[in-house]
Design a protein around this motif. Sequence first.
Motif, PDB file in Angstrom:
ATOM      1  N   ARG A 135       0.631  -1.281 -47.272  1.00  0.00           N
ATOM      2  CA  ARG A 135       0.919   0.029 -46.676  1.00  0.00           C
ATOM      3  C   ARG A 135       0.484   0.123 -45.225  1.00  0.00           C
ATOM      4  O   ARG A 135      -0.045   1.125 -44.783  1.00  0.00           O
ATOM      5  CB  ARG A 135       0.261   1.130 -47.500  1.00  0.00           C
ATOM      6  CG  ARG A 135      -1.206   0.917 -47.866  1.00  0.00           C
ATOM      7  CD  ARG A 135      -1.712   2.124 -48.644  1.00  0.00           C
ATOM      8  NE  ARG A 135      -2.878   1.883 -49.448  1.00  0.00           N
ATOM      9  CZ  ARG A 135      -4.129   2.190 -49.113  1.00  0.00           C
ATOM     10  NH1 ARG A 135      -4.375   2.733 -47.929  1.00  0.00           N
ATOM     11  NH2 ARG A 135      -5.128   1.972 -49.938  1.00  0.00           N
ATOM     12  N   TYR A 141       6.545   0.303 -46.304  1.00  0.00           N
ATOM     13  CA  TYR A 141       6.981   1.464 -47.086  1.00  0.00           C
ATOM     14  C   TYR A 141       8.470   1.401 -47.419  1.00  0.00           C
ATOM     15  O   TYR A 141       8.891   1.889 -48.473  1.00  0.00           O
ATOM     16  CB  TYR A 141       6.648   2.754 -46.346  1.00  0.00           C
ATOM     17  CG  TYR A 141       5.213   3.183 -46.536  1.00  0.00           C
ATOM     18  CD1 TYR A 141       4.814   3.855 -47.687  1.00  0.00           C
ATOM     19  CD2 TYR A 141       4.246   2.908 -45.578  1.00  0.00           C
ATOM     20  CE1 TYR A 141       3.500   4.250 -47.881  1.00  0.00           C
ATOM     21  CE2 TYR A 141       2.918   3.298 -45.758  1.00  0.00           C
ATOM     22  CZ  TYR A 141       2.552   3.959 -46.910  1.00  0.00           C
ATOM     23  OH  TYR A 141       1.251   4.346 -47.100  1.00  0.00           O
ATOM     24  N   GLY A 180       4.183   7.202 -44.141  1.00  0.00           N
ATOM     25  CA  GLY A 180       4.708   6.519 -45.318  1.00  0.00           C
ATOM     26  C   GLY A 180       5.374   7.478 -46.282  1.00  0.00           C
ATOM     27  O   GLY A 180       6.379   7.132 -46.913  1.00  0.00           O
TER      28      GLY A 180
END
Length: 289
Positions: A135, A141, A180
């Motif tokens: 991440r 993402y 994200g």
Amino acid sequence: MNRRKFVQTTALATVAFGLSDALAFAPKKRKIGIQLYSVRDELKAGLDSVIGRLAGMGYQQIEMFGYNDGKYFGNDMQATATILKKYGVTSPSAHIGLAEFLHKGNDDVWKKAVEDANIIGNDYLVVPWLEEQYRKTPDDYKKLAARLNRASVLCKAGGLKFAYHNHAFEFDTLPGGGTGYDIILNETDASMVKMELDLYWVKNAGKDPFALFAAQPGRYVMWHVKDMDKTNKDKQTEVGNGSIDFKAIFAKAKQSGLQYFFVEQENYAVSPYDSVEKCIKYVKGNLVK
């Protein structure tokens, strides 16, 4: 039938219809759920013991965690289903990590999880966590979003639904801008990939759940209900004891699309059982009257 009797009969029928119509559209009293992780340290006594204790407090739904090789804490799926039935509770949702599926593209492990979920009566499977190394960038993402889309397809094929559970990190600004969570929302199929909104972590990240509901109404089908300490945003407290206005949030349940909610505690000032018992007392008295 004379005119007077006709009018009386018609009036009674109208009242009856209006009453039945009102009842049909009246909000149902929501069942109170709990994420099993809240009492993770108690599971050394066995799943049966823990489920029995939670049911005794009044929890009616259990969101499972700890799925491992087709079992929950040493209990195969049929044994788990038997425990749930024994105490009259259901499990509409389960947190399923399965890194092999998310990061290695192994569809078979997710298909097996779907088969097992049907045995214990899950309605949703939920991805609950994204490891830190996956991440860091927008591309991370985007890769996740593709796998979430795939998970939703596999769930649908097996008669289930699918959701993603947030923490605070999804709302961090990524290199180049954006978050994200924006990528997850925008690059997944909104009709297939639903959201389990952790209300504590949304508030911890400084975000507004009302704005999320308004932007994508109907997508936030599940909530995690845990409260934030009034002086320290990184500390949790029992529901109703902190700074989150749950009454206002529950008033937006229809806009959210809420189907299930689960009390969750990750840390405690008292024992885990005392903590979740305090939570359900507040929920019963104030949120699901």
